[in-house]
Motif scaffolding. Structure first.
Motif, PDB file in Angstrom:
ATOM      1  N   GLN A 170       0.816  -1.213   0.000  1.00 12.62           N
ATOM      2  CA  GLN A 170       0.000   0.000   0.000  1.00 12.62           C
ATOM      3  C   GLN A 170       0.855   1.270   0.000  1.00 12.62           C
ATOM      4  OE1 GLN A 170      -2.817  -0.160   3.254  1.00 12.62           O
ATOM      5  NE2 GLN A 170      -3.298  -2.305   2.870  1.00 12.62           N
ATOM      6  N   VAL A 171       2.089   1.173   0.478  1.00  9.39           N
ATOM      7  CA  VAL A 171       2.940   2.369   0.558  1.00  9.39           C
ATOM      8  C   VAL A 171       3.923   2.450  -0.608  1.00  9.39           C
ATOM      9  CG1 VAL A 171       2.767   2.486   3.073  1.00  9.39           C
ATOM     10  CG2 VAL A 171       4.627   1.182   2.022  1.00  9.39           C
ATOM     11  N   ALA A 172       3.735   1.633  -1.627  1.00  9.17           N
ATOM     12  CA  ALA A 172       4.681   1.590  -2.748  1.00  9.17           C
ATOM     13  C   ALA A 172       4.835   2.949  -3.425  1.00  9.17           C
ATOM     14  CB  ALA A 172       4.244   0.536  -3.761  1.00  9.17           C
ATOM     15  N   ASP A 173       3.727   3.641  -3.632  1.00  8.67           N
ATOM     16  CA  ASP A 173       3.794   4.945  -4.297  1.00  8.67           C
ATOM     17  C   ASP A 173       4.563   5.961  -3.461  1.00  8.67           C
ATOM     18  OD1 ASP A 173       2.365   3.942  -6.420  1.00  8.67           O
ATOM     19  OD2 ASP A 173       0.423   4.672  -5.699  1.00  8.67           O
ATOM     20  N   PHE A 174       4.453   5.863  -2.146  1.00  7.24           N
ATOM     21  CA  PHE A 174       5.147   6.811  -1.272  1.00  7.24           C
ATOM     22  C   PHE A 174       6.656   6.564  -1.277  1.00  7.24           C
ATOM     23  CE2 PHE A 174       0.842   6.660   0.557  1.00  7.24           C
ATOM     24  CZ  PHE A 174       0.543   8.015   0.540  1.00  7.24           C
ATOM     25  N   LEU A 175       7.067   5.293  -1.365  1.00  8.46           N
ATOM     26  CA  LEU A 175       8.495   5.002  -1.425  1.00  8.46           C
ATOM     27  C   LEU A 175       9.106   5.535  -2.714  1.00  8.46           C
ATOM     28  CD1 LEU A 175       7.897   3.031   0.978  1.00  8.46           C
ATOM     29  CD2 LEU A 175       9.630   1.532  -0.015  1.00  8.46           C
ATOM     30  N   LYS A 176       8.322   5.514  -3.772  1.00  6.64           N
ATOM     31  CA  LYS A 176       8.823   5.953  -5.071  1.00  6.64           C
ATOM     32  C   LYS A 176       8.747   7.464  -5.229  1.00  6.64           C
ATOM     33  CE  LYS A 176       8.488   4.620  -9.942  1.00  6.64           C
ATOM     34  NZ  LYS A 176       7.748   3.771 -10.922  1.00  6.64           N
ATOM     35  N   GLU A 177       7.626   8.048  -4.839  1.00  7.79           N
ATOM     36  CA  GLU A 177       7.431   9.497  -4.927  1.00  7.79           C
ATOM     37  C   GLU A 177       6.847   9.986  -3.602  1.00  7.79           C
ATOM     38  OE1 GLU A 177       5.077  10.410  -8.317  1.00  7.79           O
ATOM     39  OE2 GLU A 177       6.472   9.524  -9.755  1.00  7.79           O
ATOM     40  N   PRO A 178       7.697  10.245  -2.618  1.00  6.93           N
ATOM     41  CA  PRO A 178       7.217  10.589  -1.274  1.00  6.93           C
ATOM     42  C   PRO A 178       6.582  11.970  -1.207  1.00  6.93           C
ATOM     43  CG  PRO A 178       9.587  10.864  -1.404  1.00  6.93           C
ATOM     44  CD  PRO A 178       9.166  10.220  -2.701  1.00  6.93           C
ATOM     45  N   THR A 179       5.595  12.094  -0.344  1.00  3.96           N
ATOM     46  CA  THR A 179       4.972  13.384  -0.065  1.00  3.96           C
ATOM     47  C   THR A 179       5.650  14.003   1.155  1.00  3.96           C
ATOM     48  OG1 THR A 179       3.328  12.391   1.408  1.00  3.96           O
ATOM     49  CG2 THR A 179       2.770  12.523  -0.945  1.00  3.96           C
ATOM     50  N   PRO A 180       5.500  15.304   1.364  1.00  4.71           N
ATOM     51  CA  PRO A 180       6.093  15.934   2.553  1.00  4.71           C
ATOM     52  C   PRO A 180       5.605  15.306   3.855  1.00  4.71           C
ATOM     53  CG  PRO A 180       5.436  17.608   0.965  1.00  4.71           C
ATOM     54  CD  PRO A 180       4.906  16.305   0.448  1.00  4.71           C
ATOM     55  N   GLU A 181       4.326  14.932   3.917  1.00  4.52           N
ATOM     56  CA  GLU A 181       3.786  14.318   5.130  1.00  4.52           C
ATOM     57  C   GLU A 181       4.430  12.959   5.397  1.00  4.52           C
ATOM     58  OE1 GLU A 181       2.006  15.501   2.647  1.00  4.52           O
ATOM     59  OE2 GLU A 181       1.119  17.318   3.523  1.00  4.52           O
ATOM     60  N   TYR A 182       4.634  12.202   4.332  1.00  5.83           N
ATOM     61  CA  TYR A 182       5.262  10.881   4.479  1.00  5.83           C
ATOM     62  C   TYR A 182       6.713  11.017   4.940  1.00  5.83           C
ATOM     63  CZ  TYR A 182       7.178   6.333   3.115  1.00  5.83           C
ATOM     64  OH  TYR A 182       7.820   5.115   3.108  1.00  5.83           O
ATOM     65  N   LEU A 183       7.444  11.955   4.348  1.00  4.26           N
ATOM     66  CA  LEU A 183       8.837  12.179   4.741  1.00  4.26           C
ATOM     67  C   LEU A 183       8.934  12.638   6.193  1.00  4.26           C
ATOM     68  CD1 LEU A 183      10.270  13.925   1.550  1.00  4.26           C
ATOM     69  CD2 LEU A 183      10.717  11.591   2.327  1.00  4.26           C
ATOM     70  N   LYS A 184       7.949  13.406   6.636  1.00  3.92           N
ATOM     71  CA  LYS A 184       7.951  13.866   8.029  1.00  3.92           C
ATOM     72  C   LYS A 184       7.816  12.683   8.979  1.00  3.92           C
ATOM     73  CE  LYS A 184       5.582  16.858  11.330  1.00  3.92           C
ATOM     74  NZ  LYS A 184       4.466  17.806  11.560  1.00  3.92           N
ATOM     75  N   GLN A 185       6.947  11.729   8.634  1.00  3.79           N
ATOM     76  CA  GLN A 185       6.775  10.555   9.491  1.00  3.79           C
ATOM     77  C   GLN A 185       8.056   9.729   9.559  1.00  3.79           C
ATOM     78  OE1 GLN A 185       3.207   8.262   9.735  1.00  3.79           O
ATOM     79  NE2 GLN A 185       2.085   9.633   8.375  1.00  3.79           N
ATOM     80  N   LEU A 186       8.752   9.610   8.434  1.00  3.49           N
ATOM     81  CA  LEU A 186      10.012   8.862   8.440  1.00  3.49           C
ATOM     82  C   LEU A 186      11.095   9.616   9.201  1.00  3.49           C
ATOM     83  CD1 LEU A 186      10.263   7.419   4.811  1.00  3.49           C
ATOM     84  CD2 LEU A 186       9.227   6.410   6.847  1.00  3.49           C
TER      85      LEU A 186
END
Length: 225
Positions: A172-188
């Motif tokens: 489900q998170v495949a798209d985020f690993l490839k093209e991350p959003t600012p919110e996703y990068l903040k969580q990491l």
């Protein structure tokens, strides 16, 4: 027969017990924190001891892996770690004239080979995995990252069979690993912290905490007469 082991203080990767059991093929998944580069050197006792400990652990880890490769051969070992695909800078040594002996070697990131953004890979490598406490985003990201990194490497094993694609939840998170959003990068980014991760992601949680603390102080306060 397949064997699954976890490492520890004595054997960081857990491979020694497998060697003693005469296993023939090895998949080593290393999620431990790698020793980072320090551009400023501190000489106080605490900093020196911490750095010495880090160097020692890194050396022990490296020697264990080299021993495995020498004894079983590279064709029988797949090694996967969270720094895979990230860029590197090889710093040249300084000669007697106090100038670099040669130019630094720059290796560009190649995480796109397994469909992961380089910034995402860097942040995943900094996640604290030793506490065994992950959010769903962190867990799915780590699992998918390892899945995509190891896909090509595992084919090298003798008699390895390509299995049909399965519908994994972590995909489900495949798209985020490839093209991350600012919110996703903040969580990491927050994931590398040891404590208070929820407060860093949701700052508004401080409000009820402060309110409860204020109420407790109010009712426990004994005025001095």
């Amino acid at each position: 027969m397949p064997q699954l082991v976890d490492g520890g203080v004595f054997d960081n990767q857990g491979v020694e017990s497998l060697l003693k059991n005469e296993c023939t093929h090895f998949i080593v998944s290393d999620a431990s924190g790698q020793m980072g580069v320090e551009y400023e050197v501190y000489t106080d006792p605490v900093s020196v001891l911490l750095r010495v400990s880090g160097v020692l652990q890194d050396r022990v880890r490296t020697e264990g892996l080299l021993h495995l490769l020498d004894s079983k051969g590279e064709e029988n070992v797949v090694f996967i770690d969270l720094r895979k695909g990230l860029g590197e800078r090889g710093i040249s040594w300084i000669n007697q004239d106090n100038v670099p002996a040669e130019e630094d070697k720059i290796i560009e990131p190649n995480c796109k080979e397994f469909d992961v953004n380089a910034e995402v890979q860097e942040k995943l490598s900094l996640i604290r995995t030793d506490l065994d406490a992950f959010t769903e985003v962190e867990a799915y990201s780590l699992m998918l990252d390892a899945y995509q990194m190891s896909r090509k490497d595992l084919v090298q094993f003798v008699n390895a069979k390509q299995q049909p694609e399965a519908e994994w939840k972590f995909a489900q998170v495949a798209d985020f690993l490839k093209e991350p959003t600012p919110e996703y990068l903040k969580q990491l980014e927050v994931a590398k912290s040891i404590f208070g991760k929820a407060l860093l992601v949701f700052p508004w949680l401080w409000a009820p905490i402060i309110l409860v603390a204020a109420v407790v102080l109010f009712y426990s306060w004994e005025p001095i007469i």
